[in-house]
Design a protein around this motif. Sequence first.
Motif, short mmCIF file in Angstrom:
data_model
loop_
_atom_site.label_atom_id
_atom_site.label_comp_id
_atom_site.label_asym_id
_atom_site.label_seq_id
_atom_site.Cartn_x
_atom_site.Cartn_y
_atom_site.Cartn_z
N PRO A 1 16.15 -32.15 17.23
CA PRO A 1 17.19 -32.11 18.17
C PRO A 1 16.81 -31.25 19.57
O PRO A 1 15.74 -30.42 18.98
CB PRO A 1 18.38 -31.41 17.40
CG PRO A 1 18.26 -31.58 16.08
CD PRO A 1 16.64 -31.63 15.84
N SER A 2 17.29 -31.45 20.44
CA SER A 2 16.75 -30.49 21.72
C SER A 2 17.49 -28.99 21.30
O SER A 2 18.24 -28.98 20.17
CB SER A 2 17.48 -30.96 22.75
OG SER A 2 18.82 -30.95 22.70
N LEU B 1 23.24 -33.10 12.69
CA LEU B 1 21.78 -33.05 13.10
C LEU B 1 21.45 -32.76 14.55
O LEU B 1 20.87 -32.02 15.24
CB LEU B 1 20.81 -33.83 12.26
CG LEU B 1 19.28 -33.65 12.48
CD1 LEU B 1 18.87 -32.30 12.35
CD2 LEU B 1 18.48 -35.00 12.17
N VAL B 2 21.98 -34.14 15.39
CA VAL B 2 21.61 -33.90 16.58
C VAL B 2 22.23 -33.29 17.37
O VAL B 2 21.83 -32.49 18.43
CB VAL B 2 21.67 -35.69 17.16
CG1 VAL B 2 21.64 -35.73 18.43
CG2 VAL B 2 20.85 -36.52 16.25
N GLY C 1 24.50 -26.89 12.38
CA GLY C 1 25.25 -25.52 12.67
C GLY C 1 24.12 -24.44 12.79
O GLY C 1 24.48 -23.18 12.62
N THR C 2 23.00 -24.76 12.88
CA THR C 2 21.75 -23.63 12.98
C THR C 2 21.03 -23.70 14.31
O THR C 2 20.23 -22.73 14.33
CB THR C 2 20.85 -23.81 11.71
OG1 THR C 2 20.14 -25.10 12.23
CG2 THR C 2 21.52 -23.93 10.53
N ILE C 3 21.73 -24.37 15.19
CA ILE C 3 20.86 -24.13 16.45
C ILE C 3 21.06 -22.86 17.36
O ILE C 3 22.06 -22.16 16.88
CB ILE C 3 21.54 -25.42 17.52
CG1 ILE C 3 20.58 -25.67 18.60
CG2 ILE C 3 22.88 -24.84 17.95
CD1 ILE C 3 20.78 -26.77 19.32
N ASP C 4 20.02 -22.33 17.85
CA ASP C 4 19.92 -21.10 18.23
C ASP C 4 20.25 -19.94 17.70
O ASP C 4 20.92 -19.06 18.33
CB ASP C 4 20.94 -20.96 19.81
CG ASP C 4 20.27 -22.10 21.01
OD1 ASP C 4 18.86 -22.47 20.87
OD2 ASP C 4 21.06 -22.61 21.69
N ALA D 1 30.51 -21.42 11.84
CA ALA D 1 29.49 -21.06 12.62
C ALA D 1 29.38 -19.86 13.36
O ALA D 1 30.24 -19.67 14.33
CB ALA D 1 28.95 -22.43 13.30
N ARG D 2 28.44 -18.93 13.00
CA ARG D 2 28.07 -17.81 13.79
C ARG D 2 26.67 -17.67 14.17
O ARG D 2 25.96 -17.73 13.35
CB ARG D 2 28.79 -16.47 12.99
CG ARG D 2 30.29 -16.63 12.48
CD ARG D 2 30.87 -15.44 12.18
NE ARG D 2 32.17 -15.42 11.49
CZ ARG D 2 32.52 -15.98 10.40
NH1 ARG D 2 31.75 -16.35 9.48
NH2 ARG D 2 33.72 -15.93 10.05
N PRO D 3 26.42 -17.07 15.23
CA PRO D 3 27.16 -17.03 16.43
C PRO D 3 27.99 -18.45 16.98
O PRO D 3 27.44 -19.46 16.81
CB PRO D 3 26.41 -16.60 17.63
CG PRO D 3 25.01 -16.02 17.01
CD PRO D 3 24.93 -16.66 15.68
N SER D 4 29.00 -18.46 17.66
CA SER D 4 29.53 -19.60 17.91
C SER D 4 28.75 -20.44 18.79
O SER D 4 27.73 -19.88 19.67
CB SER D 4 30.78 -19.28 19.07
OG SER D 4 31.80 -18.34 18.28
#
Length: 279
Positions: A69-70, A145-146, A151-154, A164-167
């Motif tokens: 994913p981006s 995922l995309v 829930g793990t992006i950034d 999910a934290r941070p939001s």
Amino acid sequence: MTDTNESFDDLVDAGPAQASVEPPPPRRFPWMWATTTIVLAVLGMGALTAAVWPTGPADANSSAAAPTPSTAPSSTARATEAHPTQRRQTDAATARPDERWVERISRDAGIPERALLAYAGAALSVADTHPGCGLGWNTLAGIGLVESEHGTIDGSAIGTDGVARPSIIGIPLDGNGTEAISDTDDGRLDGDVTWDRAVGPMQFIPETWAAYAQDGDRDGETDIHQIDDAALAAAVYLCDVGGDLTAPDRWIAAISAYNPSVEYNNRVAAAAEQYAAIP
């Protein structure tokens, strides 16, 4: 989702006293690369209401491996009604998949257990409340995922409480490469009083959340950042929009209602196919 001889009434966890269950095998997508672009062209992008304009078709010869994913969540899941007046009510609540199944698939698929628990539970739940839908857990996992790397992006992560934290909050939908969507919630969900933004691990925009929010964990609240609530809302949305998702054109139409990009549709299909191939 493949056919099964078991009744979905037997598969859905009705309460603490009932044993958890293993979700039915996910359905495969042998048609995905051959038909996605064609069907989307037939449907017409103007008939679909999601937040991001198409970015161009993906290569029809692309590998079926799940893409990376981006780094920024895409804007997604806009309600089919521009200004819904009443939230979609359902008796669905996230069912409880078998813990051993969750542990095994999480390990083999690379999906965090807490996210997989929500995807599989939501699929089991709508199998009961929307019996003609045929939504597989792998479709929800492909979207997850995309949209947010489960829930793990950034640097975000889904806690044991499902939040999910941070939001996770997407870019402003200000017309700069996206559809222009003015603020619909006074910034309550996305912190933006000028433009709407996609929010949470399943990346709902506020107006869609107002129409489809679900209480997947049955804590008495609907939390866009909580994966059980968000995954169940996505499941209900996809079933309502798509109908029978075992039909290729309806599956494509449902994913396109989430985001009307051929590339997006292909990416979700590729990820869902990869997950379905896990024995």
